[in-house]
Design an enzyme around this catalytic site. Structure first.
Site, short mmCIF file in Angstrom:
data_model
loop_
_atom_site.label_atom_id
_atom_site.label_comp_id
_atom_site.label_asym_id
_atom_site.label_seq_id
_atom_site.Cartn_x
_atom_site.Cartn_y
_atom_site.Cartn_z
N ASP A 157 0.82 -1.22 0.00
CA ASP A 157 0.00 0.00 0.00
C ASP A 157 0.85 1.27 0.00
O ASP A 157 2.00 1.27 0.43
CB ASP A 157 -0.96 0.01 1.18
CG ASP A 157 -0.27 -0.22 2.53
OD1 ASP A 157 0.76 -0.95 2.56
OD2 ASP A 157 -0.74 0.30 3.55
N GLU A 204 -0.51 -2.25 5.22
CA GLU A 204 0.49 -2.22 6.30
C GLU A 204 0.46 -0.89 7.02
O GLU A 204 0.71 -0.82 8.23
CB GLU A 204 1.89 -2.48 5.73
CG GLU A 204 2.97 -2.64 6.79
CD GLU A 204 3.52 -1.33 7.32
OE1 GLU A 204 3.91 -1.27 8.51
OE2 GLU A 204 3.54 -0.34 6.56
N GLU A 205 0.15 0.18 6.29
CA GLU A 205 0.15 1.51 6.90
C GLU A 205 -1.07 1.73 7.80
O GLU A 205 -1.16 2.76 8.48
CB GLU A 205 0.19 2.60 5.82
CG GLU A 205 1.44 2.56 4.94
CD GLU A 205 2.71 2.94 5.68
OE1 GLU A 205 2.62 3.33 6.86
OE2 GLU A 205 3.80 2.85 5.08
N ARG A 227 18.83 -7.20 13.58
CA ARG A 227 18.90 -7.19 15.04
C ARG A 227 18.09 -8.35 15.59
O ARG A 227 16.91 -8.50 15.23
CB ARG A 227 18.33 -5.87 15.60
CG ARG A 227 18.41 -5.77 17.13
CD ARG A 227 17.80 -4.47 17.61
NE ARG A 227 17.86 -4.36 19.07
CZ ARG A 227 18.91 -3.92 19.74
NH1 ARG A 227 19.99 -3.54 19.10
NH2 ARG A 227 18.88 -3.85 21.06
N HIS A 244 8.03 8.55 4.59
CA HIS A 244 6.76 9.23 4.85
C HIS A 244 6.84 10.73 4.55
O HIS A 244 6.06 11.51 5.11
CB HIS A 244 6.29 8.99 6.28
CG HIS A 244 5.79 7.59 6.53
ND1 HIS A 244 4.66 7.31 7.28
CD2 HIS A 244 6.26 6.39 6.13
CE1 HIS A 244 4.47 5.99 7.32
NE2 HIS A 244 5.44 5.41 6.63
#
Length: 442
Positions: free
Chosen positions: A111, A177-178, A223, A412
């Protein structure tokens, strides 16, 4: 995740950094990896072409109809079994290898964002959409267009090696996802709810990656443990007593009370949270109250985000927010109603899986190009897949070589930019993780 996990993560990080922890040897087939690398080199022009198409035609969360149609069409061309309409506009591809083995899931989000593009590129987005009732520009301002292209590239490479695969690959192209629009479900949480990890071939592990505009091309970052924060939204409604602005003593001012609450919330992090254990953030992003300069309103509403990397800390902060808001309001004769909603869980890389796949990352990116990173307070709903099965989430560089990360356009934002040459490493990483995991199973 709890303090035991946090302590174990710190031990693992220290050992990795000192070179004291040797990951179990993977059954790496150098000929197979060389074949995959050669195929990735050949598919790169197509990956760039796909990326430019999706960048020029972005769609907002839960509205990814054309994006999904193009993804499905490309997968079908590769001979991959396709399911559409998953979690509204998600696409799932199934590639069965020529030999028995585990099921490996690979995920990309698809998206775009309500951002008007400003980057000076020939395939810049001019798309429009509707967000919260307003017409907005739409842009792939977080790199999801590259994620689609890289996963399609990996699908093409792996489908070309079908006879060599010791298992099955499940490609998850995830919408929203957003975050789904208000009042709607969506994203990874809805895919999991609909049974994407349980229906059909059931994956035992999942891999995903995110391009990063402030990490140099050719670099992978990883990580073990919490790599991205859990994200919660909080809403606080402060109710006072409306009165003329000239006579504040005759009412209860919710604006003043709200300002005190906002200040109090900041002390939860700065004075009440043990930040030596893990990072945490409380941010008030919206506040609304009042309609006129000389009227003290009856009500003020505020909304913000909470970011945490540890479950115990998350609960403590939730409790402190409720206590702080209600007690400050009560002390002024007002009331405060607090609502907290989880938006994304902690993105948690299973330490054993991370350790196991580290040699693959190093063999893929090369010496000195695999970097142990600090945790990020951004959030990712990939975390909901990781709650079901072990998962590994990585960052791949998209910043032009030699650029100052501090000057690179951030995610963004209207100027967001990635160097397309970084996508080839993403394709190779997804491909090699799949091959090595399959070859490493006994």
């Amino acid at each position: 995740m709890n303090r035991t996990y946090t302590l174990r993560n710190r031990v693992i990080l220290a050992a990795l950094g000192l070179g004291l922890l040797a990951a179990p040897a993977m059954a790496q087939d150098t000929k197979l990896m060389a074949k995959a690398s050669n195929l990735a080199d050949k598919v790169e022009p197509k990956v760039i072409e796909w990326r430019r198409h999706f960048h020029e035609h972005p769609e907002l969360s839960n509205r990814e109809t054309e994006t999904a149609a193009r993804i499905a069409a490309e997968l079908k061309k590769m001979g991959i079994e396709v399911e559409t309409g998953v979690a509204k506009h998600g696409v799932v591809g199934i590639l069965k290898g020529g030999k028995p083995g585990p099921v490996v899931a690979l995920r990309a989000d698809i998206d775009g964002l309500p951002v008007t593009e400003r980057a000076a590129i020939p395939f810049a987005s001019k798309a429009k959409g509707t967000y919260n009732g307003n017409e907005v520009g739409v842009m792939h301002a977080c790199g999801h267009d590259t994620h689609i292209a890289m996963l399609l590239g990996a699908a093409e490479v792996l489908s070309s090696m079908k006879s060599d695969l010791k298992g099955t690959v499940k490609f998850l192209f995830q919408p929203a996802e957003e975050g789904a629009p208000a009042g709607e479900e969506g994203g990874a949480r809805l895919m999991v709810k609909e049974g994407v990890l349980k229906k059909g071939p059931k994956p035992e592990v999942i891999f995903g990656l995110h391009i990063n505009s402030q990490t140099e091309v050719g670099t992978l970052k990883y990580r073990p443990g919490g790599i991205m924060a859990g994200a919660d939204v909080f809403r606080i409604k402060v109710k006072g007593k409306q009165v003329h602005g000239a006579n504040p003593w005759a009412g209860v001012d919710p604006i003043v009370v709200s300002s005190q609450i906002i200040y109090g919330l900041q002390t939860i992090i700065s004075r009440q949270t043990e930040l030596t254990e893990d990072a945490a953030v409380i941010t008030v992003g919206m506040i609304h109250g009042g309609v006129r300069n000389n009227i003290i309103p009856e009500e003020v509403q505020m909304e913000g985000t909470i970011r945490t990397l540890d479950k115990d800390m998350q609960k403590k902060i939730h409790d402190k927010i409720r206590l702080t808001a209600t007690n400050i309001a009560e002390s002024a004769g007002a009331t405060a109603e607090v609502e907290i909603e989880e938006m994304a869980a902690i993105t948690y890389n299973e330490p054993a899986l991370t350790e196991k796949m580290l040699p693959t990352l190093q063999a893929t990116a090369g010496k000195g190009k695999v970097v142990l990173m600090n945790a990020m307070t951004g959030a990712e709903d990939f975390s909901y897949f990781q709650q079901e099965i072990p998962g590994l989430y990585l960052f791949v560089g998209g910043m032009p070589k030699g650029q100052d990360p501090a000057k690179a356009p951030a995610h963004h934002t209207p100027d967001f930019y990635v160097d397309e040459s970084g996508m080839k490493l993403g394709v190779k990483t997804l491909t090699n993780l799949t091959l090595d995991y399959m070859n490493g199973k006994k």
